[in-house]
Design an enzyme around this catalytic site. Structure first.
Site, PDB file in Angstrom:
ATOM      1  N   GLY A  46       6.468 -45.109  42.066  1.00  0.00           N
ATOM      2  CA  GLY A  46       6.713 -44.059  40.629  1.00  0.00           C
ATOM      3  C   GLY A  46       6.002 -42.311  40.895  1.00  0.00           C
ATOM      4  O   GLY A  46       6.089 -42.094  41.563  1.00  0.00           O
ATOM      5  N   GLN A  51       5.787 -34.095  37.769  1.00  0.00           N
ATOM      6  CA  GLN A  51       5.293 -34.274  39.008  1.00  0.00           C
ATOM      7  C   GLN A  51       5.877 -33.223  40.208  1.00  0.00           C
ATOM      8  O   GLN A  51       4.611 -32.686  41.240  1.00  0.00           O
ATOM      9  CB  GLN A  51       4.295 -35.607  39.080  1.00  0.00           C
ATOM     10  CG  GLN A  51       3.497 -36.213  38.691  1.00  0.00           C
ATOM     11  CD  GLN A  51       3.523 -37.611  39.360  1.00  0.00           C
ATOM     12  OE1 GLN A  51       4.712 -38.459  39.534  1.00  0.00           O
ATOM     13  NE2 GLN A  51       2.845 -38.120  40.523  1.00  0.00           N
ATOM     14  N   CYS A  94      -2.362 -42.631  41.663  1.00  0.00           N
ATOM     15  CA  CYS A  94      -1.312 -41.488  41.383  1.00  0.00           C
ATOM     16  C   CYS A  94      -1.216 -40.400  42.934  1.00  0.00           C
ATOM     17  O   CYS A  94      -2.110 -40.051  42.853  1.00  0.00           O
ATOM     18  CB  CYS A  94      -1.841 -41.087  39.917  1.00  0.00           C
ATOM     19  SG  CYS A  94      -0.486 -38.991  39.233  1.00  0.00           S
ATOM     20  N   LEU A  95       0.036 -40.231  42.067  1.00  0.00           N
ATOM     21  CA  LEU A  95       0.349 -39.274  43.905  1.00  0.00           C
ATOM     22  C   LEU A  95      -0.100 -38.534  43.432  1.00  0.00           C
ATOM     23  O   LEU A  95      -0.164 -36.953  44.671  1.00  0.00           O
ATOM     24  CB  LEU A  95       2.150 -39.397  44.183  1.00  0.00           C
ATOM     25  CG  LEU A  95       2.704 -40.390  44.301  1.00  0.00           C
ATOM     26  CD1 LEU A  95       4.302 -40.259  44.504  1.00  0.00           C
ATOM     27  CD2 LEU A  95       2.156 -41.193  45.802  1.00  0.00           C
ATOM     28  N   HIS A 136       2.742 -45.913  32.997  1.00  0.00           N
ATOM     29  CA  HIS A 136       1.815 -44.712  33.745  1.00  0.00           C
ATOM     30  C   HIS A 136       2.908 -43.191  34.245  1.00  0.00           C
ATOM     31  O   HIS A 136       1.885 -41.905  33.594  1.00  0.00           O
ATOM     32  CB  HIS A 136       1.632 -44.836  35.531  1.00  0.00           C
ATOM     33  CG  HIS A 136       0.778 -43.919  36.027  1.00  0.00           C
ATOM     34  ND1 HIS A 136      -0.277 -44.519  36.424  1.00  0.00           N
ATOM     35  CD2 HIS A 136       1.520 -42.640  36.796  1.00  0.00           C
ATOM     36  CE1 HIS A 136      -0.325 -42.967  37.357  1.00  0.00           C
ATOM     37  NE2 HIS A 136       0.406 -42.626  37.752  1.00  0.00           N
ATOM     38  N   GLU A 137       3.617 -43.827  34.189  1.00  0.00           N
ATOM     39  CA  GLU A 137       4.744 -42.550  34.333  1.00  0.00           C
ATOM     40  C   GLU A 137       5.619 -42.107  32.734  1.00  0.00           C
ATOM     41  O   GLU A 137       5.300 -40.784  32.765  1.00  0.00           O
ATOM     42  CB  GLU A 137       6.657 -43.315  34.987  1.00  0.00           C
ATOM     43  CG  GLU A 137       6.005 -43.875  36.846  1.00  0.00           C
ATOM     44  CD  GLU A 137       5.210 -42.619  37.464  1.00  0.00           C
ATOM     45  OE1 GLU A 137       5.291 -42.130  37.664  1.00  0.00           O
ATOM     46  OE2 GLU A 137       4.382 -43.534  38.054  1.00  0.00           O
ATOM     47  N   HIS A 140       2.841 -39.598  32.033  1.00  0.00           N
ATOM     48  CA  HIS A 140       3.092 -37.712  32.457  1.00  0.00           C
ATOM     49  C   HIS A 140       4.354 -37.351  31.667  1.00  0.00           C
ATOM     50  O   HIS A 140       3.982 -35.976  31.572  1.00  0.00           O
ATOM     51  CB  HIS A 140       3.814 -37.845  33.788  1.00  0.00           C
ATOM     52  CG  HIS A 140       2.846 -38.681  35.402  1.00  0.00           C
ATOM     53  ND1 HIS A 140       1.955 -37.489  35.865  1.00  0.00           N
ATOM     54  CD2 HIS A 140       3.305 -39.030  36.001  1.00  0.00           C
ATOM     55  CE1 HIS A 140       0.505 -38.024  36.232  1.00  0.00           C
ATOM     56  NE2 HIS A 140       1.441 -39.639  37.792  1.00  0.00           N
TER      57      HIS A 140
HETATM   58 ZN    ZN Z   1       1.158 -40.341  38.980  1.00  0.00          ZN
END
Ligand code: ZN
Length: 164
Positions: A46, A51, A94-95, A136-137, A140
């Site tokens: 995701g 991000q 998380c990236l 989660h997304e 963000h």
């Molecule tokens: Zn994340």
């Protein structure tokens, strides 16, 4: 398509609320294509626009591609219509916070409404891993990261690990 650099926490943009997309333009379609490419290359399941430093309400996800079933999704201006009362805790990466895995409890099912790349409105229920991934997304887009979902004790531990 272009790979976009992924911001790392604590970049302040990761703590900002993103603005609605509104009309789906060619620029938005290009942004979504770049984000999918960036997500798969990372590799992740995701990726939300903030991000990559783009402050609009769009995220991409594909919860199943690592299991051999690619199903890319682009959600524009997503809204939560309903969330289950029961929670489910999962380990989330998380990236933007590489190397850190945190256990986050979220509603185990959610119903979302969003705009598609074709500019149409869509609604669907998400369960299991996909529900956690979508939430989660969504976080963000509101400037919330996994660390913000932890108890102060767990957050301190995660931050120490992140700094190490
Ligand atoms: Zn994340």
């Amino acid at each position: 398509m272009t790979l976009r650099p992924i911001l790392r926490w604590p970049d302040p943009r990761l703590s900002e609320r993103a603005a609605p997309v509104g009309e789906v333009t060619e620029a938005i379609r290009l942004q979504a294509a770049d984000m999918l490419e960036t997500m798969y290359a990372a590799p992740g399941r995701g990726l939300a626009a903030p991000q990559i430093g783009v402050m609009n309400r769009l995220f991409v996800m594909d919860p199943t591609w690592k299991d051999g079933e690619p199903a890319p999704e682009v959600l524009i201006d997503p809204q939560v219509l309903w969330a289950s009362a029961d929670l489910e805790a999962r380990d989330e990466g998380c990236l933007s916070i590489p190397g850190i895995v945190t256990r986050v409890a979220r509603p185990s099912a959610v119903r979302l409404r969003w705009t598609t790349l074709e500019g149409e409105t869509q609604e669907r229920d998400f369960t299991g891993f996909a529900a956690a991934c979508a939430q989660h997304e969504l976080d963000h887009l509101d400037g919330i990261v996994t660390l913000d979902r932890l108890s102060s004790e767990d957050r301190t531990r995660a931050l120490a690990e992140y700094a190490a």
